[in-house]
Design an enzyme around this catalytic site. Structure first.
Site, mmCIF file in Angstrom:
data_model
loop_
_atom_site.group_PDB
_atom_site.id
_atom_site.type_symbol
_atom_site.label_atom_id
_atom_site.label_comp_id
_atom_site.label_asym_id
_atom_site.label_seq_id
_atom_site.Cartn_x
_atom_site.Cartn_y
_atom_site.Cartn_z
ATOM 1 N N ASN A 111 -50.676 -46.271 -40.324
ATOM 2 C CA ASN A 111 -50.883 -44.840 -40.094
ATOM 3 C C ASN A 111 -52.163 -44.602 -39.306
ATOM 4 O O ASN A 111 -52.215 -43.747 -38.412
ATOM 5 C CB ASN A 111 -50.993 -44.080 -41.410
ATOM 6 C CG ASN A 111 -49.683 -43.960 -42.163
ATOM 7 O OD1 ASN A 111 -49.684 -43.770 -43.368
ATOM 8 N ND2 ASN A 111 -48.556 -44.086 -41.474
ATOM 9 N N ASP A 148 -44.596 -37.741 -48.272
ATOM 10 C CA ASP A 148 -44.013 -37.889 -46.949
ATOM 11 C C ASP A 148 -43.526 -36.539 -46.425
ATOM 12 O O ASP A 148 -43.114 -35.676 -47.196
ATOM 13 C CB ASP A 148 -42.836 -38.867 -47.032
ATOM 14 C CG ASP A 148 -42.477 -39.447 -45.676
ATOM 15 O OD1 ASP A 148 -43.274 -39.304 -44.729
ATOM 16 O OD2 ASP A 148 -41.384 -40.046 -45.568
#
Length: 237
Positions: free
Chosen positions: A65, A17
């Site tokens: 995503n 991340d």
């Protein structure tokens, strides 16, 4: 120095991340962060193998995503996948070290044909390798995986009292992977997402780094594993 290899995590997972935050802090485009993240992944894979970790997994993208981000960013991310996985399968390291590559998720439903062809190639050329496991979760959600496994079990007509942990595991996308021992998440946000590997994470140790993924280098990975090795496991006793 790390301790004996037998104490290392058998299955290490990294949730990378912070690529976009890394890019934003440098006035770069979001996909330049993804590019830097892909370059870092190469380094971490080599480091993990050098340390003796036999199974390592990366969460590349969730279903959201790919569906919800701007078109240009998604297009560039797929380009990065194309370049990175081509480089990976042509790497001498993969074949010398006998590392099996797997892709887990709904990528076959979402990726363009040219990229799918490359991923098929990666899996086919390494399917007999058995020294290391290298797994990439692409277009993957853990809650989706669990629901699909339950649906498959129900549709197979198995009696309720015949449903066991072993049977459930057999119906997961991760059926061939060992349980997760150690999960590392970068980016400074200490949480899990989308039920990631919820069944296999049952007994995992967690490690959250404040660093955005491109800055989480080989030394940081070794520090994380050192931390793992200091932890005692009681499993309810």
């Amino acid at each position: 120095m790390l301790r004996e290899a037998g104490q290392l995590p058998r299955h290490l997972v990294i949730i990378p991340d912070g690529n976009r935050r890394w890019a934003k802090s440098r006035d770069k485009k979001p996909w330049e962060g993804h590019e830097a993240g892909a370059q870092n992944t190469e380094k971490l894979i080599r480091k993990a193998r050098a340390l003796g970790v036999r199974c390592i997994s990366f969460w590349g993208s969730s279903q959201d995503n790919l569906k919800k981000r701007p078109f240009e960013e998604t297009r560039e991310l797929l380009r990065i996948y194309q370049n990175y996985f081509l480089k990976l399968i042509e790497s001498e390291d993969i074949h010398r070290d006998k590392a099996r590559i797997r892709f887990i998720g709904r990528w076959e439903e979402q990726f363009p044909d040219v990229l799918k062809k490359l991923l098929y190639r990666c899996q086919e050329e390494t399917k007999e390798y058995d020294q290391y496991q290298l797994n990439f979760f692409l277009a993957y959600n853990g809650d989706d995986e669990m629901l699909q496994a339950i649906r498959d079990i129900v549709s197979s007509g198995v009696a309720v009292d015949a449903i066991t942990p072993e049977l459930l595991k057999q119906h997961l996308l991760t059926a061939d992977l060992p349980p997760v021992d150690f999960l590392v998440r970068t980016g400074g946000e200490p949480h899990l997402s989308a039920g990631f590997m919820m069944w296999d994470m049952a007994d995992a140790q967690l490690y959250f780094s404040e660093l955005n993924y491109p800055d989480f280098d080989e030394n940081e990975l070794e520090k994380a594993i050192e931390d793992y090795l200091t932890r005692g496991r009681r499993y309810g006793s």
